[in-house]
Write a protein that holds these residues in place. Structure first.
Motif, PDB file in Angstrom:
ATOM      1  N   GLY A  60       0.789  -1.225   0.000  1.00 56.62           N
ATOM      2  CA  GLY A  60       0.000   0.000   0.000  1.00 56.62           C
ATOM      3  C   GLY A  60       0.822   1.276   0.000  1.00 56.62           C
ATOM      4  N   ILE A  61       2.137   1.150  -0.209  1.00 52.37           N
ATOM      5  CA  ILE A  61       3.011   2.327  -0.210  1.00 52.37           C
ATOM      6  C   ILE A  61       3.698   2.447  -1.571  1.00 52.37           C
ATOM      7  N   PRO A  62       3.069   3.130  -2.520  1.00 50.25           N
ATOM      8  CA  PRO A  62       3.659   3.260  -3.862  1.00 50.25           C
ATOM      9  C   PRO A  62       5.059   3.863  -3.851  1.00 50.25           C
ATOM     10  N   ALA A  63       5.339   4.724  -2.889  1.00 51.69           N
ATOM     11  CA  ALA A  63       6.650   5.379  -2.833  1.00 51.69           C
ATOM     12  C   ALA A  63       7.787   4.388  -2.600  1.00 51.69           C
ATOM     13  N   LEU A  64       7.450   3.194  -2.081  1.00 52.20           N
ATOM     14  CA  LEU A  64       8.477   2.189  -1.837  1.00 52.20           C
ATOM     15  C   LEU A  64       8.795   1.358  -3.074  1.00 52.20           C
ATOM     16  N   LEU A  65       7.977   1.470  -4.119  1.00 56.81           N
ATOM     17  CA  LEU A  65       8.152   0.620  -5.297  1.00 56.81           C
ATOM     18  C   LEU A  65       9.551   0.722  -5.912  1.00 56.81           C
ATOM     19  N   PRO A  66      10.100   1.938  -6.128  1.00 57.99           N
ATOM     20  CA  PRO A  66      11.447   2.003  -6.699  1.00 57.99           C
ATOM     21  C   PRO A  66      12.487   1.276  -5.853  1.00 57.99           C
ATOM     22  N   ARG A  67      12.371   1.412  -4.526  1.00 60.32           N
ATOM     23  CA  ARG A  67      13.322   0.727  -3.639  1.00 60.32           C
ATOM     24  C   ARG A  67      13.139  -0.778  -3.707  1.00 60.32           C
ATOM     25  N   LEU A  68      11.896  -1.235  -3.788  1.00 61.99           N
ATOM     26  CA  LEU A  68      11.639  -2.666  -3.895  1.00 61.99           C
ATOM     27  C   LEU A  68      12.197  -3.225  -5.200  1.00 61.99           C
ATOM     28  N   VAL A  69      12.034  -2.478  -6.286  1.00 61.51           N
ATOM     29  CA  VAL A  69      12.586  -2.900  -7.578  1.00 61.51           C
ATOM     30  C   VAL A  69      14.107  -2.968  -7.499  1.00 61.51           C
ATOM     31  N   GLU A  70      14.705  -1.968  -6.870  1.00 51.85           N
ATOM     32  CA  GLU A  70      16.161  -1.932  -6.717  1.00 51.85           C
ATOM     33  C   GLU A  70      16.652  -3.135  -5.915  1.00 51.85           C
ATOM     34  N   ILE A  71      15.959  -3.431  -4.805  1.00 52.31           N
ATOM     35  CA  ILE A  71      16.335  -4.564  -3.966  1.00 52.31           C
ATOM     36  C   ILE A  71      16.210  -5.866  -4.753  1.00 52.31           C
ATOM     37  N   GLY A  72      15.074  -6.005  -5.470  1.00 52.34           N
ATOM     38  CA  GLY A  72      14.843  -7.216  -6.234  1.00 52.34           C
ATOM     39  C   GLY A  72      15.893  -7.427  -7.313  1.00 52.34           C
ATOM     40  N   ALA A  73      16.261  -6.361  -8.002  1.00 53.28           N
ATOM     41  CA  ALA A  73      17.262  -6.468  -9.063  1.00 53.28           C
ATOM     42  C   ALA A  73      18.625  -6.847  -8.491  1.00 53.28           C
ATOM     43  N   ALA A  74      18.985  -6.239  -7.359  1.00 46.13           N
ATOM     44  CA  ALA A  74      20.268  -6.556  -6.723  1.00 46.13           C
ATOM     45  C   ALA A  74      20.296  -8.008  -6.266  1.00 46.13           C
ATOM     46  N   ASP A  75      19.199  -8.467  -5.668  1.00 46.38           N
ATOM     47  CA  ASP A  75      19.122  -9.857  -5.219  1.00 46.38           C
ATOM     48  C   ASP A  75      19.227 -10.825  -6.391  1.00 46.38           C
ATOM     49  N   GLU A  76      18.538 -10.508  -7.485  1.00 44.20           N
ATOM     50  CA  GLU A  76      18.598 -11.372  -8.669  1.00 44.20           C
ATOM     51  C   GLU A  76      20.014 -11.489  -9.193  1.00 44.20           C
ATOM     52  N   ARG A  77      20.728 -10.377  -9.241  1.00 45.17           N
ATOM     53  CA  ARG A  77      22.109 -10.409  -9.727  1.00 45.17           C
ATOM     54  C   ARG A  77      22.983 -11.291  -8.847  1.00 45.17           C
TER      55      ARG A  77
END
Length: 200
Positions: A116-133
């Motif tokens: 429910g916090i759209p402002a966190l989406l960029p950080r979540l994407v960043e975290i997900g991309a780093a974890d995937e790498r």
């Protein structure tokens, strides 16, 4: 040694209190109204103590175990040599999920708040991309491939990430009616079977 163990336990208890306070305040007051001062007060610690554990309120919400804690890639590397990649990934993911499943109410609240916090989406994407790498590199190490040029490591890391997201989404939508580990295994079984079409 005993004194060190006591200090570590007290540190862990303080961190847990801060995490709990952050989530509860987000639910009760709305994320935009949550301040570090309020979190510290709710956890009955000083403002300074908060920053001994987290750099910001977002970190307290997104990294409850701490941003420096071992990630999935580390748990994947820790699996016995000779274990197949998918089996090793399953075991590593089970370690994560089992911990989260120990407090299903808190997990449901966390998913609800974060979603429910759209402002966190960029950080979540960043975290997900780093974890995937990181996971891709760990997979490449197990398969003798190059994470940057070979298909399998990056593709499997991305697919595992998607499987986890879908698993958590289904678990939340079903209000925890089916154990998280069972839903995870269902996702991984489907991937291992080549993702057959429904009814086939």
């Amino acid at each position: 040694m005993k004194e060190r163990g006591l200090r570590e336990r007290k540190k862990a208890d303080t961190r847990a209190a801060l995490v709990t306070a952050t989530l509860r305040l987000a639910i009760d007051q709305g994320w935009e109204n949550v301040t570090v001062e309020a979190i510290a007060a709710a956890a009955n610690v000083s403002y300074r103590t908060f920053f001994n554990h987290f750099s910001a309120k977002e970190e307290a919400l997104l990294f409850p175990a701490g941003a420096d804690q071992p990630r999935l890639s580390a748990r994947l590397r820790a699996q016995p040599a000779g274990t197949g990649v998918l089996a090793a990934a399953r075991a590593a993911l089970h370690e994560d999920v089992t911990v989260l499943e120990s407090d299903p109410a808190a997990l449901r609240d966390w998913i609800t708040v974060v979603a429910g916090i759209p402002a966190l989406l960029p950080r979540l994407v960043e975290i997900g991309a780093a974890d995937e790498r990181e996971v891709a590199v760990a997979i490449a190490e197990r398969t003798g491939q190059d994470a940057g040029t070979d298909l399998y490591p990056g593709l499997l890391a991305a697919v595992l990430s998607a499987a986890v997201r879908v698993t958590f989404s289904r678990w939340h939508a079903q209000r925890g009616a089916v154990p998280l580990t069972a839903l995870l295994d269902e996702s991984l079984d489907a991937l291992a079977a080549g993702l057959p079409e429904p009814g086939h």
